[in-house]
Design an enzyme around this catalytic site. Structure first.
Site, PDB file in Angstrom:
ATOM      1  N   ASP A  37       0.596  -1.277   0.034  1.00  9.68           N
ATOM      2  CA  ASP A  37      -0.057   0.003  -0.064  1.00  9.68           C
ATOM      3  C   ASP A  37       0.721   1.290  -0.025  1.00  9.68           C
ATOM      4  O   ASP A  37       0.326   2.380   0.227  1.00  9.68           O
ATOM      5  CB  ASP A  37      -1.021  -0.009   1.291  1.00  9.68           C
ATOM      6  N   HIS A 246      30.322   4.288  -3.435  1.00  4.95           N
ATOM      7  CA  HIS A 246      28.777   4.367  -3.339  1.00  4.95           C
ATOM      8  C   HIS A 246      28.160   4.366  -2.179  1.00  4.95           C
ATOM      9  O   HIS A 246      27.109   3.760  -2.022  1.00  4.95           O
ATOM     10  CB  HIS A 246      28.151   3.356  -4.288  1.00  4.95           C
ATOM     11  N   ASP A 263      28.343  14.030  -1.429  1.00  2.91           N
ATOM     12  CA  ASP A 263      28.336  14.137  -2.790  1.00  2.91           C
ATOM     13  C   ASP A 263      26.528  14.242  -2.972  1.00  2.91           C
ATOM     14  O   ASP A 263      25.959  13.189  -2.393  1.00  2.91           O
ATOM     15  CB  ASP A 263      28.727  12.967  -3.350  1.00  2.91           C
ATOM     16  N   ASP A 274      24.816  18.032  -9.331  1.00  2.00           N
ATOM     17  CA  ASP A 274      25.531  16.956  -8.721  1.00  2.00           C
ATOM     18  C   ASP A 274      26.881  17.495  -8.363  1.00  2.00           C
ATOM     19  O   ASP A 274      27.638  18.367  -8.846  1.00  2.00           O
ATOM     20  CB  ASP A 274      25.890  15.985 -10.060  1.00  2.00           C
ATOM     21  N   HIS A 357      37.813   6.243 -11.003  1.00  2.00           N
ATOM     22  CA  HIS A 357      36.528   6.586 -11.687  1.00  2.00           C
ATOM     23  C   HIS A 357      37.077   7.593 -12.844  1.00  2.00           C
ATOM     24  O   HIS A 357      38.100   8.101 -12.746  1.00  2.00           O
ATOM     25  CB  HIS A 357      35.293   7.029 -10.828  1.00  2.00           C
ATOM     26  N   HIS A 361      30.625  13.157 -16.285  1.00  2.00           N
ATOM     27  CA  HIS A 361      29.468  12.491 -17.122  1.00  2.00           C
ATOM     28  C   HIS A 361      28.641  13.555 -17.331  1.00  2.00           C
ATOM     29  O   HIS A 361      28.437  14.680 -16.834  1.00  2.00           O
ATOM     30  CB  HIS A 361      28.888  11.257 -16.342  1.00  2.00           C
ATOM     31  N   HIS A 368      23.205  11.264 -14.321  1.00  4.04           N
ATOM     32  CA  HIS A 368      24.021  10.501 -15.552  1.00  4.04           C
ATOM     33  C   HIS A 368      23.216  10.562 -16.719  1.00  4.04           C
ATOM     34  O   HIS A 368      22.438   9.897 -16.956  1.00  4.04           O
ATOM     35  CB  HIS A 368      24.534   9.021 -15.203  1.00  4.04           C
ATOM     36  N   GLU A 408      34.770  15.887 -11.821  1.00  3.80           N
ATOM     37  CA  GLU A 408      34.861  15.324 -10.401  1.00  3.80           C
ATOM     38  C   GLU A 408      36.133  14.482 -10.248  1.00  3.80           C
ATOM     39  O   GLU A 408      35.798  13.343 -10.069  1.00  3.80           O
ATOM     40  CB  GLU A 408      33.462  14.649 -10.134  1.00  3.80           C
ATOM     41  N   TYR A 412      41.458   8.425  -3.379  1.00  2.00           N
ATOM     42  CA  TYR A 412      40.943   7.501  -2.349  1.00  2.00           C
ATOM     43  C   TYR A 412      42.031   6.652  -1.857  1.00  2.00           C
ATOM     44  O   TYR A 412      42.493   6.113  -2.462  1.00  2.00           O
ATOM     45  CB  TYR A 412      39.649   6.774  -2.816  1.00  2.00           C
ATOM     46  N   ARG A 429      37.219  13.931  -2.855  1.00  2.00           N
ATOM     47  CA  ARG A 429      36.444  14.295  -4.111  1.00  2.00           C
ATOM     48  C   ARG A 429      36.113  15.772  -4.332  1.00  2.00           C
ATOM     49  O   ARG A 429      35.384  15.960  -3.148  1.00  2.00           O
ATOM     50  CB  ARG A 429      35.271  13.214  -4.603  1.00  2.00           C
ATOM     51  N   GLU A 431      33.505  17.949  -7.114  1.00  2.00           N
ATOM     52  CA  GLU A 431      32.757  17.876  -8.166  1.00  2.00           C
ATOM     53  C   GLU A 431      31.967  19.208  -8.323  1.00  2.00           C
ATOM     54  O   GLU A 431      31.107  19.641  -7.331  1.00  2.00           O
ATOM     55  CB  GLU A 431      31.765  16.684  -7.826  1.00  2.00           C
TER      56      GLU A 431
END
Ligand code: GLY
Ligand code: MN
Ligand code: MN
Length: 461
Positions: A37, A246, A263, A274, A357, A361, A368, A408, A412, A429, A431
């Site tokens: 529901d 992630h 991020d 972003d 990475h 993008h 993305h 970005e 790490y 990072r 970005e």
């Protein structure tokens, strides 16, 4: 007045005509159940919204090469509207959305074979809507069953995404205005999170400052400025969590000597933003954190410099990677004795231990965003891929005004033998979102500071 949606539909019709005619059809996104529901917040399909500006579920669009558009939408239904909210309905849709015909979506299966009859081709999004191919097959079978009575059945199918991706890649003035505002709101949210972090650590909150406290600040700032959703799940990563690419905002504590990587970006009126910033939770970088921070910032500046018309999509990545690789050698993250000079590190790919990475993008309706990353119409050529293997592919996309890409870079550092201990568990990072302009690029997200000194000053204040 012609709306932007009419103009975009007219562009689709022209493209159909140029390709020999046909019918383009496109559903919006389905509603998705979360658990009993209870549904996930409804989010329209980006392609559908791009052509209609309509955000109700249960809708389809059909465009003919002669420019005639048919909208299928939910019928008016007092009982359902009491529970779920007002529906536009087919009667009001032509005036509201400037479509020529609007019908109840209940008539979709009945009417679609007629729209497909005598069309040479059908265009629809491939591999994006579960079951759509089967639905189209069913409608085509109904058309074919009437061949004996003189009906002609479409004999080719084309991916509508290919056509719309190319249109969406270059943002028009309407889109740029929303992207600027989304970027400004998100920048304000990052400022708020930095200030909250410093203030809460100064005050010594009972139970401590946690990642979710800062996530709450971000969401509050997005929503109070009218953003409908976050553009993606926010990352608020304390200390070593920043090395998990992630990671989501969890409940880890933020400690004064550690960094926090955020991020996060809002979605506003169907457009994303972003931003990543990495800041000292307590407001002051340690010397080791600052050394790595300055390298990432220099890498971002180098990438931004080559984000301009005539450069290729991969140029910012190559520029950033060169600075990062040199920084890894200078700091001893990579030993010069073992890895040689910067060109050797770039050739061997050794930098990937700390930077795994890409640097950007496309960004737009989707964080993305759609759009080819290789130059259309160019010939494939042999080149080395990210793993040093020789592959045949088209050269990277040439940047042109109106394209929007993120920039970005990051570093790490996971604990490992041979890696200086002072850098262990630091993840950084930075970005920003860059709109390619006539001469260079406009950073849409610089409402939040990026220089280490400016971040410290903001957090002191
Ligand atoms: N936030 C998703 C990304 O940076 O690509
Ligand atoms: Mn990004
Ligand atoms: Mn991001």
């Amino acid at each position: 007045m012609t709306t932007i949606y009419q103009k975009r539909r007219a562009a689709v019709a022209r493209a159909l005509k140029a390709a020999g005619g046909g019918l383009a059809l496109l559903p919006t996104a389905p509603e998705v159940a979360r658990n009993r529901d209870s549904g996930f917040p409804y989010r329209h399909d980006s392609y559908f919204y791009y052509l209609t500006g309509f955000d109700e579920p249960g809708a389809w669009l059909a465009i003919e090469a002669n420019g005639h558009s048919t909208l299928f939408c939910q019928p008016k239904d007092l009982e359902r509207e009491i529970w779920d909210g007002i529906r536009l309905g087919p009667k009001a849709a032509p005036a509201a959305l400037a479509v020529q015909t609007a019908l109840s979506v209940d008539l979709l299966d009945e009417k679609m074979p007629g729209l497909l009859t005598n069309q040479p081709a059908v265009w629809f999004p491939f591999a994006t809507h579960k079951g759509l191919e089967t639905q189209v097959d069913g409608w085509l079978a109904k058309v074919r069953a009437r061949i004996r009575f003189g009906a002609e059945c479409p004999h080719s199918q084309h991916d509508l995404c290919k056509l719309l991706d190319e249109m969406r890649l270059t943002k028009d003035a309407h889109e740029v205005a929303i992207l600027r505002r989304a970027g400004a709101i998100s920048a304000g949210a990052h400022v708020r999170a930095m200030q909250t972090s410093a203030a809460m650590l100064r005050q010594g909150v009972p139970g401590g400052l946690r990642e979710y406290h800062l996530e709450a600040e971000l969401l509050h700032e997005f929503r109070r400025h009218g953003s409908q959703f976050p553009a993606y799940t926010s990352i608020v990563a304390a200390g070593a969590n920043a090395c998990v690419l992630h990671y989501r905002a969890g409940n880890a504590p933020l400690l004064p000597g550690e960094l926090c990587l955020i991020d996060a970006g809002c979605e506003l009126d169907g457009y994303a933003s972003d931003i990543t910033r990495t800041f000292p939770a307590g407001g002051k970088f340690t010397p080791a954190q600052r050394v790595l921070y300055e390298i990432v910032l220099e890498a971002q500046s180098a990438a931004v410099k080559v984000t301009k018309p005539g450069k290729r999509f991969t140029d910012p990545h190559d520029a950033a990677t060169r600075v990062l690789a040199q920084g890894m050698l200078d700091t001893g993250l990579l030993s010069k004795a073992k890895h040689g000079k910067v060109d050797d590190v770039l050739a061997s790919g050794a930098y990937r231990q700390f930077y795994m990475h890409r640097t950007g993008h496309w960004m737009g309706m989707d964080v993305h965003d759609c759009g080819d990353y290789t130059e259309p119409g160019s010939k494939p050529r042999e080149e080395k891929d990210a793993l040093g293997q020789t592959v045949r592919r088209k050269p990277s996309r040439i940047l042109r005004p109106g394209m929007v890409t993120t920039v970005e870079p990051g570093i790490y550092v996971r604990p490992a033998k041979g890696v200086p201990k002072e850098f262990w568990n630091i993840g950084i990072r930075i970005e920003d979102d860059a709109l390619v302009t006539a001469k260079g690029c406009e950073l849409l997200t610089r409402g939040v500071p990026v220089e280490a000194d400016e971040i410290e000053a903001l957090m002191r204040g």
